[in-house]
Design an enzyme around this catalytic site. Structure first.
Site, PDB file in Angstrom:
ATOM      1  N   HIS A   3      13.709   2.678 -60.280  1.00  0.00           N
ATOM      2  CA  HIS A   3      14.477   3.910 -60.134  1.00  0.00           C
ATOM      3  C   HIS A   3      14.083   4.886 -61.233  1.00  0.00           C
ATOM      4  O   HIS A   3      14.403   4.682 -62.401  1.00  0.00           O
ATOM      5  CB  HIS A   3      15.973   3.609 -60.209  1.00  0.00           C
ATOM      6  CG  HIS A   3      16.425   2.715 -59.092  1.00  0.00           C
ATOM      7  ND1 HIS A   3      16.298   1.355 -59.136  1.00  0.00           N
ATOM      8  CD2 HIS A   3      16.981   3.003 -57.876  1.00  0.00           C
ATOM      9  CE1 HIS A   3      16.762   0.832 -58.007  1.00  0.00           C
ATOM     10  NE2 HIS A   3      17.180   1.799 -57.232  1.00  0.00           N
ATOM     11  N   HIS A  60      16.180   9.548 -56.577  1.00  0.00           N
ATOM     12  CA  HIS A  60      16.912   8.386 -57.082  1.00  0.00           C
ATOM     13  C   HIS A  60      16.018   7.169 -57.258  1.00  0.00           C
ATOM     14  O   HIS A  60      16.190   6.384 -58.193  1.00  0.00           O
ATOM     15  CB  HIS A  60      18.047   8.054 -56.097  1.00  0.00           C
ATOM     16  CG  HIS A  60      18.846   6.864 -56.467  1.00  0.00           C
ATOM     17  ND1 HIS A  60      19.958   6.923 -57.258  1.00  0.00           N
ATOM     18  CD2 HIS A  60      18.678   5.556 -56.165  1.00  0.00           C
ATOM     19  CE1 HIS A  60      20.447   5.712 -57.432  1.00  0.00           C
ATOM     20  NE2 HIS A  60      19.696   4.861 -56.770  1.00  0.00           N
ATOM     21  N   GLU A  84      42.658  -7.692 -61.174  1.00  0.00           N
ATOM     22  CA  GLU A  84      41.917  -8.940 -61.370  1.00  0.00           C
ATOM     23  C   GLU A  84      40.452  -8.654 -61.713  1.00  0.00           C
ATOM     24  O   GLU A  84      39.857  -9.324 -62.564  1.00  0.00           O
ATOM     25  CB  GLU A  84      41.978  -9.807 -60.106  1.00  0.00           C
ATOM     26  CG  GLU A  84      43.388 -10.187 -59.672  1.00  0.00           C
ATOM     27  CD  GLU A  84      44.095  -9.106 -58.875  1.00  0.00           C
ATOM     28  OE1 GLU A  84      43.442  -8.094 -58.507  1.00  0.00           O
ATOM     29  OE2 GLU A  84      45.301  -9.240 -58.625  1.00  0.00           O
ATOM     30  N   HIS A 106      47.647 -16.209 -49.638  1.00  0.00           N
ATOM     31  CA  HIS A 106      47.745 -16.631 -51.034  1.00  0.00           C
ATOM     32  C   HIS A 106      47.277 -18.068 -51.250  1.00  0.00           C
ATOM     33  O   HIS A 106      47.393 -18.589 -52.352  1.00  0.00           O
ATOM     34  CB  HIS A 106      49.189 -16.470 -51.524  1.00  0.00           C
ATOM     35  CG  HIS A 106      49.559 -15.037 -51.812  1.00  0.00           C
ATOM     36  ND1 HIS A 106      49.396 -14.039 -50.887  1.00  0.00           N
ATOM     37  CD2 HIS A 106      50.049 -14.441 -52.938  1.00  0.00           C
ATOM     38  CE1 HIS A 106      49.798 -12.886 -51.417  1.00  0.00           C
ATOM     39  NE2 HIS A 106      50.191 -13.097 -52.655  1.00  0.00           N
TER      40      HIS A 106
END
Lengths: 657, 657
Positions: free
Chosen positions: A21, A251, A400, A462
């Protein structure tokens, strides 16, 4: 011309690799040049200096920006040869920056957003270490370059909000605001006012021309003075100076020889490929030496603190556990074998931590808003907050993924050992960062409670069924599923002495009987699997189990032995460590011949590895576990309904015999 | 008293289950009451009415809010008995709302943020369907209740930004702004100005008292009139009226009998547990019938559109594939077996889609900013945008997780079949939503390209090694790893005719030879695994492979046959479908006896299932694949260095013979 050295090295390396890149390093070269030349505290000859500023390239695809800087400033390992071998086998110049490949690469980046979220952990660790050891020893900044991709990824929000809440004022993020993504203009998929978004989470924001050295310099200087984290929005041109400038084509890999030549001409660059004019290289090498005196001054200050504190500082950075860890774990094991409590392993984990944390001041605990469920907070930790930087417990919020990445950042920063909790099923949310911990070989500890259908009424969303397989399938990850408090303490000892492997502790919600009733000094969990109960009489069956199903296996053994079927029970708290044992040991634990039945309240994936004989010696085998998702009902009902019972295990054995 | 019915049913159900979350339904009961009574377009007697408004409880732990509403308004399946059996085995009232358990549950929620992100897909699908079939047939809102947890999760940012960019004006989100999380006050972990954050992404925001019915009504009315998505910040009291009001304790199960009684008294509630006074129940039942006339009017309008359009509308909702799908796939297969091109399977996928999309107008493609790499955009799709709602291609931005959830929402909404692409390694980012697709039994299609070390220079961060195991370990997920264009086309046919199973298409970056050289009308991939090349002479070895390694296995077979070792090659594009075959077929494909060697450029996890004999017939076995993470180098080099070659496979067979 100084920044042009980055641009031309990038063009040359990408062209040589015919992949990579180009656009990002070319766009951010000016920002990086000012940062390294005027602000970043570093000493290229001592890249591991503990009090260096950290530079994190969150937009990791622009790796040639970092490699160019390391080469130009004279980091010893980053030779021109390495630059020439960009993206080739054996080179330290991988497609994306890989932690451990070379000093100066502070973290592995590439999966977008990870560097930004990891940087929050660096900044937290700096705060904690500074509070503990004082400004004379710890006082540095964390700088980040993030792209549009980093800011679009959801993890960025978790990172931004956490950093803002904690007022991590030594965190300074440059946003490479170039309006371009792979698919086209940013506007194709986003209209977010990024400065407003950062401000909404308590950040200071400046907006500058990312090609104006004075503006860059002034913005960094101003950012250092805020009491909050800072974002500097740098308006840049991707692939500056190249025909592909300001386009999505810019890019990627810009390898057209003529266009490269034109770009170099536009920079006034006349030397050949990979050639940096001496005066430019010398200037950069001076930049690399700029921090040497500051480094020396730091060494002098460090030498003045007490030897005890110096040793303590170094011990934690070297990931050496304190001597008391082993003795405390042994003491707990002894006590538990005597008292034999029935207790959930998440609670066992808390019992272990209550003993460990006071003698291991480098631990930093936390939870993604499940403190009372994960049992991660012990009495002595205190809460990390703006007015209590010595606090060793972090309320990460319902984040999380951000927590996992921040923990990685703390581990990478050094001096602290992070552990953090959530429900095991939410491994899913944290996965990208957990994988990076494994790839980077850092000992982050993931405390994953509620590890099966034992969750009960919360239901299948869960209840993990595939997550043990996910963790076990991931290279360099110790997946511990301890069966009682003794094994839990042993797992903690291993997790907190690990230097190169992250640990997942899969812990139960529900109470489990103590099954390790005979005290052994030795850490049996370190062997990964071991004989917990031997067959009485001729050994005709071996039951393999982990965690909450070990007691199921023991009960099944009782049923079988009552019918005269000699049955061994093998506890398997950590497959990876068992794999690491020599073959002789593995064959002793799992000899060929007897029927093997594994029992685990999870899917079967991976178990066939242990059910089929080693080295082609054959045995009949079966599995008792989950065949799909769970359900919502009390845990005991679920075990009955899904047939994960001692009776079912015994029946399976008898059917196979 | 009307809202109090929700609160008391919640208290009673949670108390009966002795588990669950009382506080959220008690806090949001007023908002929900106004929404259902005055705005939500629904007919409780016809819950599947295609043009109903959708209500999504993103804060899924507050499931009793939804169950109460469904019971009170008279949804036929939501009986009082079900409410009494909240969270018990066999009840439709699971701990968190489970899609498929009962009409009125539009999506499974519980993992935070998912409902909000899924709702974006609902709103997109509504726009597409409205553009296609007109306002007379499709014209409805998507309402969401999201909590602080939903907004802290990173996925929320991806959802908010995508919805804002696409000006999804029929998406209305209520934020249950109660200042409380499980660990304590929101301020413990967050200081984000949420209204400012939503505004930064182009949303309309109102801030109201969430217990003031007039304010709620007015806010919803105003939200309908904006040209952007709307967020209504509802200041509420968690566990309103209970002793635990406004505390983190109020978040969970409130089961104290005395406190329950006090709360009920505060509401003026005098009937016993689960008893709703007749006049209240009647009022709610009238609410449930409010939409009947509108439903009838819709039926009349629907009857007036052409039969062809009616059939087309219904066909897509029923997930019936158009007849041309099979014939187009067969035609491509025939052409390919004749031309035998060498092509990357990501390109094969594009070839299949170019033929399929024109005859399957319900497909909606997209990519998380990797359109040119995932090859997901075909010529006829057009781009979905504010001024082109008929566009069938979505630029999701760098938002793998948001994309996956939005695709789920589209699939759940009905009428469209979403597929979307990213790199296979970024399965990690999308995991929570991919799991929900499997759990909900919806046929979302995940196009995962760059599926191994074949990625090459981008290095280990971009090279999946454990992700096949992850997908295969997940229940109800078809993990396709096709070996050439023929298998890719077959996989697409299966993915697009699936009604209850999501599909993952793991596709290569690198070119692969065509190995299916004999045209068969039959879809062999539907069998999961099949004999691609039979042994010549006595069959002494079976090679098992998927995807890019099938041609490696064929080359190994050539080497072995040249040495007189009869070798069968089995292509295994989809383990799950192979598992579904009868045992006789599986044994025909994998007979006992011959040495088995599997080859796959991924970790071994799961392969032992196929390497060990079925039903205890034994064979020697080995595996050629990855033993850890990948590296950065050209793909060919990596295959050599990691030893995934025909020679290595042949050597392994010979060593075992």
């Amino acid at each position: 011309m100084r920044a042009a050295a980055i641009r031309t090295l990038t063009l040359d390396a990408v062209a040589a690799a015919n992949s990579g890149h180009s656009g990002m390093p070319m766009g951010m070269a000016d920002v990086a040049t000012v940062l390294y030349a005027k602000h970043l505290k570093f000493d290229a000859s001592a890249p591991d200096w503990a009090d260096r500023d950290r530079f994190i390239l969150s937009a990791g695809h622009g790796s040639m920006l970092l490699y160019s800087l390391l080469y130009l400033t004279g980091y010893p390992e980053m030779t021109l040869e390495q630059i020439r071998n960009f993206r080739q086998w054996g080179a330290i110049t991988a497609g994306h920056p890989e932690y451990g490949h070379a000093p100066g690469i502070e973290t592995t980046t590439g999966p977008l957003g990870q560097g930004l979220a990891t940087s929050v952990g660096f900044a937290i660790a700096e705060e904690i270490q500074r509070a503990r050891f004082g400004r004379d020893v710890v006082d540095h900044y964390t700088y980040v370059i993030a792209g549009d991709g980093c800011l679009m990824e959801g993890i960025s929000q978790e990172a931004i909000a956490l950093a803002g809440r904690q007022k991590l004022s030594k965190l300074i993020v440059f946003w490479d605001n170039n309006d371009i993504t792979i698919d086209g203009k940013v506007s194709l998929s986003d209209c977010t006012d990024q400065p407003a978004r950062f401000r909404a989470s308590g950040w200071d924001v400046q907006e500058i021309d990312g090609h104006d050295p004075k503006a860059i310099d002034a913005a960094i200087a101003a950012a250092k003075k805020t009491g909050t984290p800072s974002m500097i929005a740098c308006k840049t041109h991707i692939a500056l100076g190249h025909a592909a400038q300001d386009t999505s084509k810019g890019h990627g890999a810009l390898t057209d020889a003529g266009q490269m030549q034109d770009a170099k001409a536009a920079y006034g660059w006349t030397t050949g490929p990979f050639e940096v004019p001496d005066e430019i290289k010398s200037w950069w090498e001076e930049v690399g030496k700029r921090g040497a005196s500051e480094h020396k001054a730091w060494q002098d200050r460090f030498a003045k603190i007490s030897e005890r504190r110096r040793t303590e500082f170094t011990r934690a950075y070297d990931l050496e556990a304190p001597k008391q860890l082993a003795s405390r774990v042994r003491a707990l094991k002894k006590q538990i074998t005597e008292e034999a409590p029935k207790v959930a392993t998440r609670k066992s984990s808390e019992m272990a931590l209550e003993l460990i944390n006071p003698v291991m001041p480098e631990t930093v605990g936390g939870s993604a808003d499940l403190t009372g469920s994960n049992n991660t907070k012990t009495g002595d930790l205190g809460t990390f907050d703006v007015d209590n930087r010595k606090g060793r417990y972090i309320y990460y919020g319902i984040r999380e993924h951000g927590m996992a990445a921040a923990m990685n950042g703390m581990a990478l920063h050094g001096g602290v050992r992070p552990y953090g909790g959530t429900f095991f099923v939410f491994t899913d949310y944290a996965r990208p960062a957990m994988r990076l911990a494994a790839l980077m070989k850092i000992p982050t500890v993931f405390v994953m409670t509620h590890d099966s259908i034992g969750v009960g009424e919360d239901g299948p969303t869960h209840q993990p069924v595939e997550h043990l397989a996910i963790c076990r399938a991931t290279p360099n990850t110790w997946t511990f599923r301890p069966c009682d408090t003794v094994e839990t303490a042993e797992a903690w000892e291993l997790a907190l002495t690990s230097k190169e492997t992250p640990s997942v502790l899969a812990l139960t919600r529900q109470g489990l009987p103590t099954v390790r009733l005979e005290h052994k000094q030795k850490n049996l969990t370190a062997q990964g699997a071991y004989v917990l109960a031997e067959a009485t009489g001729k050994r005709r069956a071996i039951l393999l189990a982990s965690g909450s199903e070990v007691s199921v296996a023991l009960a099944a053994r009782d049923l079988l032995q009552a019918e005269g079927i000699g049955t061994r029970v093998v506890s398997m708290p950590c497959w990876e460590l068992f794999e690491d044992q020599d073959e002789a040991y593995r064959r002793r634990v799992l000899p060929a011949g007897p029927v093997r039945v594994a029992v685990e309240a999870a899917g079967r994936t991976g178990w066939d590895r242990w059910l089929s004989g080693e080295r082609g010696k054959w045995n009949k085998a079966g599995f008792v576990g989950m065949d799909g998702f769970g359900a919502s009902a009390p845990a005991g009902t679920l075990y009955e309904k899904f047939g994960i019972t001692a009776e079912a295990v015994a029946e399976k054995v008898k059917a196979l015999l």
